[in-house]
Scaffold this motif. Structure first.
Motif, PDB file in Angstrom:
ATOM      1  N   ALA A 241       0.841  -1.195   0.000  1.00  0.00           N
ATOM      2  CA  ALA A 241       0.000   0.000   0.000  1.00  0.00           C
ATOM      3  C   ALA A 241       0.881   1.252   0.000  1.00  0.00           C
ATOM      4  CB  ALA A 241      -0.914   0.005   1.217  1.00  0.00           C
ATOM      5  N   LEU A 281      -7.208   3.009   6.057  1.00  0.00           N
ATOM      6  CA  LEU A 281      -6.862   2.472   4.749  1.00  0.00           C
ATOM      7  C   LEU A 281      -7.840   3.046   3.739  1.00  0.00           C
ATOM      8  CD1 LEU A 281      -4.987   0.303   3.390  1.00  0.00           C
ATOM      9  CD2 LEU A 281      -6.794  -1.355   3.860  1.00  0.00           C
ATOM     10  N   ASN A 282      -7.354   3.891   2.845  1.00  0.00           N
ATOM     11  CA  ASN A 282      -8.215   4.562   1.870  1.00  0.00           C
ATOM     12  C   ASN A 282      -7.828   4.173   0.446  1.00  0.00           C
ATOM     13  OD1 ASN A 282      -9.606   6.051   3.857  1.00  0.00           O
ATOM     14  ND2 ASN A 282      -7.959   7.570   3.907  1.00  0.00           N
ATOM     15  N   GLU A 283      -8.833   4.112  -0.426  1.00  0.00           N
ATOM     16  CA  GLU A 283      -8.578   3.847  -1.829  1.00  0.00           C
ATOM     17  C   GLU A 283      -8.089   5.117  -2.514  1.00  0.00           C
ATOM     18  OE1 GLU A 283     -10.806   2.000  -5.794  1.00  0.00           O
ATOM     19  OE2 GLU A 283     -11.861   2.125  -3.872  1.00  0.00           O
ATOM     20  N   HIS A 290      -4.323   1.208  -2.556  1.00  0.00           N
ATOM     21  CA  HIS A 290      -4.813   1.868  -1.359  1.00  0.00           C
ATOM     22  C   HIS A 290      -3.649   2.544  -0.631  1.00  0.00           C
ATOM     23  CE1 HIS A 290      -8.294  -0.570  -2.269  1.00  0.00           C
ATOM     24  NE2 HIS A 290      -8.981   0.046  -1.310  1.00  0.00           N
TER      25      HIS A 290
END
Length: 432
Positions: A241, A281-283, A290
């Protein structure tokens, strides 16, 4: 014949909350209970309000059960045995111990047996440990390899006979009642072939966490110099990520730790001696990747300057200044020891400890799970010896502090929060 007495030494314990909206066969199933494991392989269900033993189960005589854990919180528990060790005499005689450990698995609503599983080196190879989590059998190896298998698939394929607590059973030429002494519970799940593999990864000291939305996992690269460095990767393609390498800048004797938030938000909790970071946790827009970003931080109550300045005067009268840094988990400074989450109240609980003179004092802080705001701080009455092992559990209005002293002597402190109608604020009672 092994007997269960009121003075039985407790090895481990879990809190089972009273179910809501469930139709259960026995009235005692509706009582909030402590699930306790004794030193002589008895599993006890004890009323959390009266201390009365509601149910007792004799596990087995063929191994020493020692650890209790939730497989699925408030639904399934796993009781793990100590690992079988080959004595030096047996090793010299060429005797090999193929079974590493046993796992006894129970449902709690109502309390019933799923089965007892053996972890056999002849099947799994050079395995060093195994555990159950959320229906997954996690097997660990000395090389750092971690393998995941479906426990449901294992039970369906390898269960030799279904067993029911309190029912008569014939096993290995012996007849007895399942869960009663001396018969206990036979090992009825014996794996004869390697079960289907769901996932595998290599990590330092077998450290492995899985969670998030979508699925991600956390490992430490399998090199000693990488200790304290955590990689957050996507489960579907093992990609790292963005900002997925997390390393807390701290100098301490005890390592920081990281795990997925148990509130199913997909967030991550990273705990160090003087701070608790909650990460999200962001897209990334227009991307399948992410990223990791900071949601909020809880800081220990410390003086801003951790440096100590000492002055000494030489025989000639010259002043010499000494300058050094303290460790981040120095006993005289407030240090975070335990972080937990209470799902029904949606609170984060943090245990902070400070060494004052000869003894340590601890307090339990409740923080808003969404923003991290401190809502209430409760001092623990008993002293906190930092050289002992401690566990603190918080569930609704109950707080349990289990302290392990030398020679496996345990103390259990139970706090219950009550509402003082006169002062219209919560107070706390303690019994031990």
């Amino acid at each position: 014949m092994p007997k269960c007495s009121k003075s039985e030494k407790i090895e481990d314990a879990l809190l089972w909350e009273c179910p809501v909206g469930e139709v259960l066969p026995n009235p005692s199933d509706y009582k909030s209970s402590l699930i306790a494991l004794t030193a002589h392989n008895w599993l006890l269900r004890i009323s959390a309000t009266t201390g009365k033993i509601l149910e007792k189960i004799y596990l087995a005589s063929y191994c020493k059960f020692r650890y209790l854990s939730w497989d699925t919180p408030q639904e399934v528990i796993a009781v793990k045995s100590a690992q079988n060790k080959v004595s030096a005499v047996a090793r010299q005689a060429g005797i090999q111990q193929s079974v590493l450990l046993y796992l006894a698995v129970f449902r709690v609503l109502p309390f019933s047996l799923i089965g007892v599983l053996e972890i056999n080196k002849k099947i799994f190879g050079n395995v060093t440990d195994a555990t159950l989590s959320h229906g997954i059998l996690i097997v660990m190896y000395s090389s750092g390899l971690v393998r995941l298998h479906s426990f449901q698939a294992i039970t369906e394929q390898f269960m030799q006979q279904k067993l029911d607590l309190g029912c008569a059973c014939r096993w290995g030429g012996t007849t007895g009642t399942v869960g009663e002494a001396p018969f206990g519970i036979p090992c009825n799940i014996k794996i004869t072939d390697m079960p289907p593999l769901l996932f595998e990864v290599s990590s330092l000291e077998n450290a492995f966490q899985i969670g998030g939305h979508p699925w991600h996992y956390i490992i430490t690269p399998n090199k000693k110099k990488q200790k304290g460095v955590f990689h957050i990767c996507a489960l579907k393609d093992n990609s790292l990520a963005k900002n997925g390498i997390q390393e807390m800048e701290c100098c301490s004797l005890e390592s920081d730790w990281i795990y997925f938030h148990p509130d199913a938000s997909g967030r991550i909790i990273h705990v160090g001696p003087n701070q608790v970071k909650v990460l999200k946790l962001n897209e990334i827009e227009n991307s399948f990747q992410h990223q990791i970003s900071e949601d909020f931080v809880i800081l220990a109550n410390r003086e801003k300057n951790k440096n100590e300045n000492l002055f000494t005067v030489t025989a000639s009268g010259r002043v010499v200044k000494k300058h050094f840094d303290l460790l981040d988990d120095e006993p005289e400074q407030e240090t975070f020891k335990i972080v937990d989450y209470e799902d029904e109240l949606d609170l984060l609980s943090v245990v902070a400890v400070t060494q004052l003179d000869a003894e340590g004092k601890a307090h339990l802080d409740f923080h808003c799970n969404e923003y991290g705001t401190l809502l209430k701080s409760i001092p623990l009455v008993e002293s906190w010896d930092v050289t002992y092992s401690h566990e603190v559990y918080f569930d609704r209005d109950l707080v349990l502090h289990i302290e392990q002293k030398p020679n496996r002597v345990f103390s259990c402190y139970v706090y219950q929060m009550v509402c003082d109608t006169g002062e219209e604020e919560e107070t706390i009672d303690r019994c031990c």
